[in-house]
Design an enzyme around this catalytic site. Structure first.
Site, PDB file in Angstrom:
ATOM      1  N   HIS A 284       0.854  -1.180   0.000  1.00  0.00           N
ATOM      2  CA  HIS A 284       0.000   0.000   0.000  1.00  0.00           C
ATOM      3  C   HIS A 284       0.895   1.237   0.000  1.00  0.00           C
ATOM      4  CE1 HIS A 284      -3.801  -2.060   1.861  1.00  0.00           C
ATOM      5  NE2 HIS A 284      -3.257  -2.779   0.890  1.00  0.00           N
TER       6      HIS A 284
ATOM      7  N   GLU B 256       0.966   3.862   1.809  1.00  0.00           N
ATOM      8  CA  GLU B 256       1.458   4.273   3.132  1.00  0.00           C
ATOM      9  C   GLU B 256       2.646   3.424   3.572  1.00  0.00           C
ATOM     10  OE1 GLU B 256      -3.155   4.286   3.642  1.00  0.00           O
ATOM     11  OE2 GLU B 256      -1.694   3.352   2.301  1.00  0.00           O
TER      12      GLU B 256
ATOM     13  N   CYS C  16      -6.191   1.718   5.872  1.00  0.00           N
ATOM     14  CA  CYS C  16      -6.775   0.478   6.367  1.00  0.00           C
ATOM     15  C   CYS C  16      -6.147   0.167   7.737  1.00  0.00           C
ATOM     16  CB  CYS C  16      -6.521  -0.660   5.381  1.00  0.00           C
ATOM     17  SG  CYS C  16      -4.788  -1.156   5.260  1.00  0.00           S
TER      18      CYS C  16
ATOM     19  N   CYS D  34      -2.317  -0.405   7.571  1.00  0.00           N
ATOM     20  CA  CYS D  34      -1.552   0.829   7.427  1.00  0.00           C
ATOM     21  C   CYS D  34      -1.627   1.678   8.692  1.00  0.00           C
ATOM     22  CB  CYS D  34      -2.029   1.607   6.207  1.00  0.00           C
ATOM     23  SG  CYS D  34      -1.606   0.769   4.657  1.00  0.00           S
TER      24      CYS D  34
END
Length: 152
Positions: A56, A58, A86, A89
């Site tokens: 992801h 992040e 999410c 993260c």
């Protein structure tokens, strides 16, 4: 800082656009050391390209910023991301000791900050950043909506 926050979110949105162009879900992230306004890292989702469900924006930005700073914790740094993180993260943000989290679009289905797990509100969370949601929300949401509409 409001003007600067929008500038940094604009960079995150650019990363999201690059991710979309690669066929990735359009999420972008930027990590900034606000003391000098230095951008430590930028990233967009690379889940598909790397065959990595943890890639992801992040997570990738945190990894780059930690490598650039030479430290596993990014105390005093701010993260700008185009979508509400999410739970995975959010945990990484907590472990990295990010000072402030700015995010664009809210994610009622997969978010882990204001929705779902609400990671930073859990008693087991050792560090919670200041959270500012909805920054450039309409632009971030439109980018995601366009991406998913084109795939239907």
């Amino acid at each position: 800082m409001p003007g600067m926050a929008h500038s940094f979110m604009a960079l995150a949105l650019r990363e999201a656009e690059h991710a979309a162009a690669r066929g990735e879900v359009p999420v972008g992230a930027v990590i900034v050391d606000p003391a000098g306004g230095e951008i430590l890292a930028r990233a967009g989702n690379r889940v598909e390209a790397l065959n990595d469900p943890t890639a992801h924006a992040e997570i990738l930005a945190i990894r780059k910023a930690a490598a650039a700073s030479g430290a596993p914790r990014l105390e005093g740094c701010d993260l700008y991301v185009t979508l509400e993180p999410c739970a995975m993260c959010a945990a990484a943000i907590s472990f990295a000791r990010i000072r402030r989290l700015y995010f664009g679009a809210y994610d009622p289905k997969g978010g882990g900050v204001e929705h779902g797990a609400r990671f930073f509100q859990q008693p087991t969370c050792h560090h919670a950043p200041e959270v500012y949601g909805g920054l450039e929300e309409s632009r971030a949401a439109a980018l995601l909506l366009k991406f998913f509409q084109e795939r239907r």
